[in-house]
Design a protein around this motif. Structure first.
Motif, PDB file in Angstrom:
ATOM      1  N   LEU A  25       0.751  -1.218   0.074  1.00 11.05           N
ATOM      2  CA  LEU A  25       0.007  -0.076   0.179  1.00 11.05           C
ATOM      3  C   LEU A  25       0.922   1.367  -0.065  1.00 11.05           C
ATOM      4  O   LEU A  25       0.506   2.195  -0.699  1.00 11.05           O
ATOM      5  CB  LEU A  25      -0.941  -0.053   1.189  1.00 11.05           C
ATOM      6  N   THR A  26       1.950   1.200   0.888  1.00 12.96           N
ATOM      7  CA  THR A  26       2.986   2.442   0.743  1.00 12.96           C
ATOM      8  C   THR A  26       3.508   2.812  -0.455  1.00 12.96           C
ATOM      9  O   THR A  26       3.421   3.744  -1.142  1.00 12.96           O
ATOM     10  CB  THR A  26       3.884   2.367   2.024  1.00 12.96           C
ATOM     11  N   LYS A  27       3.918   1.624  -1.236  1.00 16.57           N
ATOM     12  CA  LYS A  27       4.565   1.838  -2.698  1.00 16.57           C
ATOM     13  C   LYS A  27       3.698   2.345  -3.713  1.00 16.57           C
ATOM     14  O   LYS A  27       3.708   3.147  -4.333  1.00 16.57           O
ATOM     15  CB  LYS A  27       5.153   0.317  -3.244  1.00 16.57           C
ATOM     16  N   LYS A  84       3.372   5.982  -5.876  1.00 14.29           N
ATOM     17  CA  LYS A  84       3.075   6.132  -7.375  1.00 14.29           C
ATOM     18  C   LYS A  84       1.914   6.897  -7.508  1.00 14.29           C
ATOM     19  O   LYS A  84       1.866   7.654  -8.374  1.00 14.29           O
ATOM     20  CB  LYS A  84       2.691   4.685  -7.921  1.00 14.29           C
ATOM     21  N   TYR A  85       0.684   6.673  -6.795  1.00 15.27           N
ATOM     22  CA  TYR A  85      -0.635   7.739  -6.971  1.00 15.27           C
ATOM     23  C   TYR A  85      -0.029   8.884  -6.835  1.00 15.27           C
ATOM     24  O   TYR A  85      -0.519  10.061  -7.318  1.00 15.27           O
ATOM     25  CB  TYR A  85      -1.519   7.205  -5.897  1.00 15.27           C
ATOM     26  N   LYS A  86       0.851   9.445  -5.893  1.00 14.83           N
ATOM     27  CA  LYS A  86       1.145  10.731  -5.496  1.00 14.83           C
ATOM     28  C   LYS A  86       2.021  11.229  -6.757  1.00 14.83           C
ATOM     29  O   LYS A  86       1.621  12.552  -7.488  1.00 14.83           O
ATOM     30  CB  LYS A  86       1.901  10.857  -4.142  1.00 14.83           C
ATOM     31  N   GLU A  87       3.020  10.487  -7.082  1.00 17.25           N
ATOM     32  CA  GLU A  87       3.558  10.833  -8.325  1.00 17.25           C
ATOM     33  C   GLU A  87       2.934  11.067  -9.450  1.00 17.25           C
ATOM     34  O   GLU A  87       3.336  12.056 -10.558  1.00 17.25           O
ATOM     35  CB  GLU A  87       4.657   9.446  -8.515  1.00 17.25           C
ATOM     36  N   ILE A  89      -2.787  10.913  -8.729  1.00 14.66           N
ATOM     37  CA  ILE A  89      -4.090  10.318  -8.886  1.00 14.66           C
ATOM     38  C   ILE A  89      -4.711  10.262  -7.323  1.00 14.66           C
ATOM     39  O   ILE A  89      -4.343   9.848  -6.302  1.00 14.66           O
ATOM     40  CB  ILE A  89      -3.776   8.727  -8.927  1.00 14.66           C
ATOM     41  N   ASN A  90      -5.885  10.575  -7.316  1.00 14.68           N
ATOM     42  CA  ASN A  90      -6.771  10.724  -6.110  1.00 14.68           C
ATOM     43  C   ASN A  90      -7.605   9.797  -5.977  1.00 14.68           C
ATOM     44  O   ASN A  90      -8.862   9.772  -6.069  1.00 14.68           O
ATOM     45  CB  ASN A  90      -7.599  12.053  -6.269  1.00 14.68           C
ATOM     46  N   GLU A  91      -7.233   8.507  -6.041  1.00 11.87           N
ATOM     47  CA  GLU A  91      -8.093   7.426  -5.640  1.00 11.87           C
ATOM     48  C   GLU A  91      -7.362   6.742  -4.369  1.00 11.87           C
ATOM     49  O   GLU A  91      -6.258   6.949  -3.810  1.00 11.87           O
ATOM     50  CB  GLU A  91      -7.938   6.297  -6.848  1.00 11.87           C
ATOM     51  N   LYS A  92      -8.334   5.863  -3.734  1.00 10.44           N
ATOM     52  CA  LYS A  92      -7.611   5.354  -2.400  1.00 10.44           C
ATOM     53  C   LYS A  92      -7.199   3.853  -3.147  1.00 10.44           C
ATOM     54  O   LYS A  92      -7.753   3.125  -3.438  1.00 10.44           O
ATOM     55  CB  LYS A  92      -8.970   5.237  -1.421  1.00 10.44           C
ATOM     56  N   PRO A  93      -5.674   3.800  -2.590  1.00 14.18           N
ATOM     57  CA  PRO A  93      -5.129   2.344  -2.953  1.00 14.18           C
ATOM     58  C   PRO A  93      -5.687   1.240  -2.202  1.00 14.18           C
ATOM     59  O   PRO A  93      -6.141   1.681  -1.094  1.00 14.18           O
ATOM     60  CB  PRO A  93      -3.592   2.968  -2.618  1.00 14.18           C
ATOM     61  N   GLY A 141      -4.070  -3.655  -6.011  1.00 10.05           N
ATOM     62  CA  GLY A 141      -5.418  -3.708  -6.714  1.00 10.05           C
ATOM     63  C   GLY A 141      -5.415  -2.726  -7.707  1.00 10.05           C
ATOM     64  O   GLY A 141      -5.065  -1.377  -7.727  1.00 10.05           O
ATOM     65  N   VAL A 142      -5.947  -3.064  -8.929  1.00  6.80           N
ATOM     66  CA  VAL A 142      -6.143  -1.945 -10.145  1.00  6.80           C
ATOM     67  C   VAL A 142      -7.466  -1.902 -10.353  1.00  6.80           C
ATOM     68  O   VAL A 142      -8.318  -2.862 -10.415  1.00  6.80           O
ATOM     69  CB  VAL A 142      -5.603  -2.784 -11.529  1.00  6.80           C
TER      70      VAL A 142
END
Length: 437
Positions: free
Chosen positions: A261-263, A267-270, A273-277, A335-336
């Motif tokens: 989840l941390t990784k 990536k979402y931050k990079e 992406i405003n989704e919950k991993p 999860g995708v």
């Protein structure tokens, strides 16, 4: 009509699609070179999730059981691919024996067997269906809802060959995942071609081998296209010795969930992406069925011990956790999300391949599931996905996302990448591989 995707394409996937389309000659050459060195699985099906910002395979099946979901328009592609595959392996083939799962009461599955019989009959072979189910002691005709019949016949084993009474096949097609182990009746068949080989079954296969092969390939493929491999590859980890019923190994699993989840958050931050991993926790062996749990926070792992907290015995979480009861190795996979909808239900495309060719696919649709949940559950329906033009022929000059074949070309590329990974995986686990020092 091909169902249109309602994915709101934003950010990198637009660039990714354009990059793939611009790189088609390089991509096709890359695949050609791979197939010069490696043997594709005889047939395969890949579940793909399209999040809008990421497109990745989430499950690769080497014994596809949904051939009945392909449209009539796809049959010629499947027949051609079947001819190519058989010619390569056994050009003198005359008789083919199909060995299905022991689901003789599941008419949906048997419709898939009937379709396989049709494909190989049209490819020019005599085809019969031989059951290894001990309950089948004489030929049994089963009527299917569509009016077709499937005849299951008991297999006959001689010292070195497998066949039916008065039917001696040179090639045996397994449509059985061997989840319960390899039956002795299928071993030591040195005079016949067994497709796929026994080590493709779940008695030998492990998801981490496949995920490792795919990860390595996605790095090389990413380099070819000049993209971040993460856009086509879900992060994963493997936790060993997890026992949900006794509560053993839960701390190890929790730390893996937290790490993945941390990784993903990074990536979402990079990518903004405003989704919950989230991650999916699933068994290391076997197809992705009910035993797949969506976890959005590492704290939720505790809830899988015993009976999940706050979950009634009949709830989805409880059912999934029960599937994961046995002490085992567990995969934690990024999860995708799926942003695709068909008839207002959450959908994911499944790409079907035979030999090295994409032959078609369909959408798995589940109206009662969320975009971050497993769709392989009772209640799922299947909507044929006809490639309105060949999956290998994207429309040049079309805006990314505007032309349906572009999307399907993307699916075909990702599906074939997973297929190459499966060929690497099969080579690594082949018990008869020649070892070169």
């Amino acid at each position: 009509m091909v169902p249109h995707l309602v994915t709101a394409l934003t950010g990198p996937i637009n660039e990714l699609e354009q990059r793939v389309l611009d790189s088609t000659p390089a991509i096709e050459r890359w695949f050609r070179l791979e197939w010069m060195e490696h043997t594709p699985p005889f047939y395969s099906a890949v579940d793909i999730r399209n999040a809008g910002f990421k497109l990745a395979p989430v499950d690769t099946n080497l014994f596809p059981g949904g051939w009945n979901n392909l449209t009539k328009e796809m049959l010629p592609l499947a027949v051609q691919a079947a001819q190519a595959a058989i010619e390569k392996i056994c050009p003198e083939a005359r008789n083919l024996l199909v060995i299905p799962e022991n689901h003789s009461k599941n008419t949906f599955y048997l419709a898939n067997v009937a379709q396989l019989v049709r494909i190989f009959h049209m490819a020019g072979l005599n085809v019969r269906v031989g059951s290894i189910d001990p309950a089948i002691k004489s030929p049994k005709k089963i009527e299917l809802p569509n009016g077709e019949t499937v005849c299951l016949e008991p297999v006959v084993r001689s010292k070195r060959r497998l066949g039916l009474k008065n039917f001696d096949p040179c090639t045996i097609l397994l449509n059985n995942e061997l989840t319960a182990g390899t039956p002795g009746i299928l071993e030591d068949l040195h005079e016949q071609y067994l497709l796929p080989p026994l080590h493709a079954g779940w008695s030998v296969r492990r998801k981490s081998n496949h995920l490792h092969s795919y990860e390595e390939l996605s790095k090389r493929f990413g380099k070819l296209l000049g993209i971040d491999p993460w856009l086509i590859n879900p992060i994963y980890a493997r936790a060993d010795g997890v026992d949900f019923s006794e509560g053993r190994g839960i701390d190890v699993l929790t730390s893996h969930v937290d790490a993945v989840l941390t990784k993903v958050r990074r990536k979402y931050k990079e990518y903004g992406i405003n989704e919950k991993p989230f991650v999916v926790v699933k068994g290391h062996v076997g197809g992705d069925g009910p035993g797949v749990v969506t976890v959005r926070d590492a704290k939720e792992v505790e809830g899988l011990v015993g009976k999940p907290r706050g979950a009634s015995a009949g709830s989805k979480a409880a059912a999934a956790a029960r599937e994961l009861r046995e002490p085992r190795e567990v995969i934690v996979q990024e999860g995708v999300l799926t942003n695709e909808r068909v008839h207002n239900g959450v959908a994911e495309p499944v790409v079907y391949m035979m030999d090295r060719y994409v032959v078609g696919g369909f959408y798995r649709v589940h109206a009662e599931r969320a975009p971050d949940e497993n769709l392989k559950l009772p209640g799922a329906s299947f909507v044929p996905l006809a490639f309105s033009e060949s999956a290998h022929l994207p429309q040049p000059g079309a805006k990314p996302g505007a032309s349906a074949p572009n999307r399907f070309y993307m699916y075909g590329v990702v599906g074939r990448l997973a297929m190459v990974a499966a060929s690497y995986e099969m080579e690594a686990t082949d018990p008869d591989a020649e070892i070169y020092e």
